[in-house]
Design an enzyme around this catalytic site. Structure first.
Site, mmCIF file in Angstrom:
data_model
loop_
_atom_site.group_PDB
_atom_site.id
_atom_site.type_symbol
_atom_site.label_atom_id
_atom_site.label_comp_id
_atom_site.label_asym_id
_atom_site.label_seq_id
_atom_site.Cartn_x
_atom_site.Cartn_y
_atom_site.Cartn_z
ATOM 1 N N TRP A 184 38.044 39.661 35.397
ATOM 2 C CA TRP A 184 38.688 40.624 36.287
ATOM 3 C C TRP A 184 39.796 41.390 35.580
ATOM 4 O O TRP A 184 40.011 42.573 35.845
ATOM 5 C CB TRP A 184 39.182 39.928 37.545
ATOM 6 C CG TRP A 184 38.029 39.463 38.372
ATOM 7 C CD1 TRP A 184 37.605 38.185 38.564
ATOM 8 C CD2 TRP A 184 37.091 40.302 39.082
ATOM 9 N NE1 TRP A 184 36.472 38.161 39.345
ATOM 10 C CE2 TRP A 184 36.135 39.442 39.671
ATOM 11 C CE3 TRP A 184 36.979 41.674 39.266
ATOM 12 C CZ2 TRP A 184 35.082 39.928 40.439
ATOM 13 C CZ3 TRP A 184 35.920 42.158 40.024
ATOM 14 C CH2 TRP A 184 34.991 41.295 40.603
ATOM 15 N N ASP A 240 47.133 41.137 40.591
ATOM 16 C CA ASP A 240 45.923 41.079 41.416
ATOM 17 C C ASP A 240 45.781 39.645 41.908
ATOM 18 O O ASP A 240 45.256 38.781 41.207
ATOM 19 C CB ASP A 240 44.704 41.504 40.596
ATOM 20 C CG ASP A 240 43.382 41.243 41.318
ATOM 21 O OD1 ASP A 240 43.415 40.951 42.543
ATOM 22 O OD2 ASP A 240 42.333 41.326 40.660
ATOM 23 N N LYS A 291 38.786 36.176 50.289
ATOM 24 C CA LYS A 291 38.869 34.827 49.745
ATOM 25 C C LYS A 291 39.840 33.961 50.552
ATOM 26 O O LYS A 291 39.457 32.933 51.085
ATOM 27 C CB LYS A 291 39.257 34.888 48.270
ATOM 28 C CG LYS A 291 38.287 35.729 47.433
ATOM 29 C CD LYS A 291 38.744 35.862 46.003
ATOM 30 C CE LYS A 291 37.937 36.892 45.242
ATOM 31 N NZ LYS A 291 36.515 36.587 45.110
#
Length: 360
Positions: free
Chosen positions: A102, A172, A196
């Site tokens: 990511w 993030d 999530k």
């Protein structure tokens, strides 16, 4: 009812109490005499929900008054580009700390909008560690420093907030937000896709310090401008109303669990149990340095990969889903976000121990 234990990395499990409440309120929400999906986002009922959900999040994370909270559409990938669009320009530098897939993607998507610099990376270790802080090559003139506290694919997580000097720190937190207490004042911006630890996919939450909003340029389209969304209280355009509603239920659920401190202790116990099961056996392995292991996403590998398909089939038969590892790594991965209980992790470890005995 055949509802399984869902160890998916995202979209991920939601608390059953939240799902049951949403189910009960689906046709008629509160006094609206309609579904929350069917009423105006500018109605008094929805405006009240918006204000209360923001306050609940502020309470849970102890968000200081000089930060704005935004509930926007999209996910983290969109904001990989949108962040440099708002806080830098193609002639200005921005530093990135890369500890997994990511982080790589954030670099790739941000590169058209700033002079992106990879100030540190653990690619040389196949993303199994955090780069030593003394190795970071930070630019003192960088407009911001971006990092991913928890990498869902590689299972690597920072155990503390890095000290990066005077540049705003942008994180993030899609996969670890609300999983343990953090000091929000250490960040210029936190952002997280909801799917999530917060709720449904299609919603992203941003926590932005006021001084960063002053940087947002008038030269970009207003729909991309964070200051525009902050001025409109996240209602510049029609928001993801159902996603916002679900997140409000999750915040209430978290408060009822004792808040982020209590959920953090639960998460610590879940991770400890699963890692101990992996480490005490020659049948399973986890490649991540112990000091960098994720609490949320735990990849593990069987000694004989030929057994992977059998493991997944037997796990599914035993009522456990979402354990297949990411396609980049293979193996297995258990994502144990806030909604996963300690008893569910215990059920998984008991299955793992039984499976290893039968297939050694």
């Amino acid at each position: 009812m055949t509802r399984a234990c869902n160890f998916s990395a995202g979209p991920a499990a939601l608390p059953e109490e939240v799902l049951k409440q949403a189910q009960a309120e689906l046709l008629e929400w509160g006094s609206a005499r309609a579904s929350v999906m069917e009423i105006s986002h500018r109605s008094r009922e929805f405006m009240d929900l918006a204000e209360e959900s923001e306050q609940d999040l502020r309470d849970l994370m102890s968000i200081p008054a000089n930060y704005r909270v935004l509930f926007l559409q999209g996910g983290a990938t969109q904001h990989f580009a949108q962040i440099p669009m708002n806080f830098a320009n193609p002639q200005q530098s921005a530093d990135y700390i890369v500890t997994g897939a990511w982080g790589e993607k954030a670099v790739r998507e941000g590169s058209p909008y700033a002079q992106v610099r990879v100030a540190a990376s653990s690619l040389d270790s196949a993303y199994t560690r955090i780069p030593a802080r003394e190795s970071w090559d930070l630019d003192p003139n960088a407009r911001f420093v971006h990092y991913t506290p928890n990498e869902t694919i590689h299972g690597v997580e920072f155990q503390d907030i890095p000290d990066i000097g005077g540049a705003p720190l942008i994180a993030d937190m899609s996969s670890d937000i609300l999983s343990r207490p953090i000091d929000v004042s250490r960040f210029g911006m936190i952002y997280a896709g909801a799917q999530k630890n917060i709720g449904a996919s299609g919603l992203v939450i941003l926590i932005i310090r006021d001084d960063l909003l002053e940087r947002c340029p008038d030269s970009i389209a207003r729909i991309f401008n964070y200051a525009q969304h902050a001025a409109g209280h996240s209602l510049f355009n029609t928001p993801n109303t159902f996603g916002w509603y679900l997140s409000s239920l999750v915040f209430k659920w978290l408060k009822a669990q004792g808040g982020v401190a209590a959920i953090g202790e639960r998460n610590r116990a879940k991770a400890k149990l699963l890692y101990s099961t992996i480490d005490k056996s020659d049948f399973y392995s986890n490649p991540v340095e112990p000091s960098a292991r994720s609490w949320m996403n735990i990849p593990f590998f069987l000694a004989r990969p030929v057994l992977d398909a059998i493991f997944l089939a037997e796990a599914a038969e035993a009522g456990m889903l979402g354990l297949k590892g990411h396609r980049e790594l293979g193996g297995m991965r258990a994502s144990i976000y806030n909604a996963i209980t300690l008893s569910q992790v215990s059920r998984l470890t008991e299955f793992m121990e039984d499976f290893s005995r039968r297939h050694e």
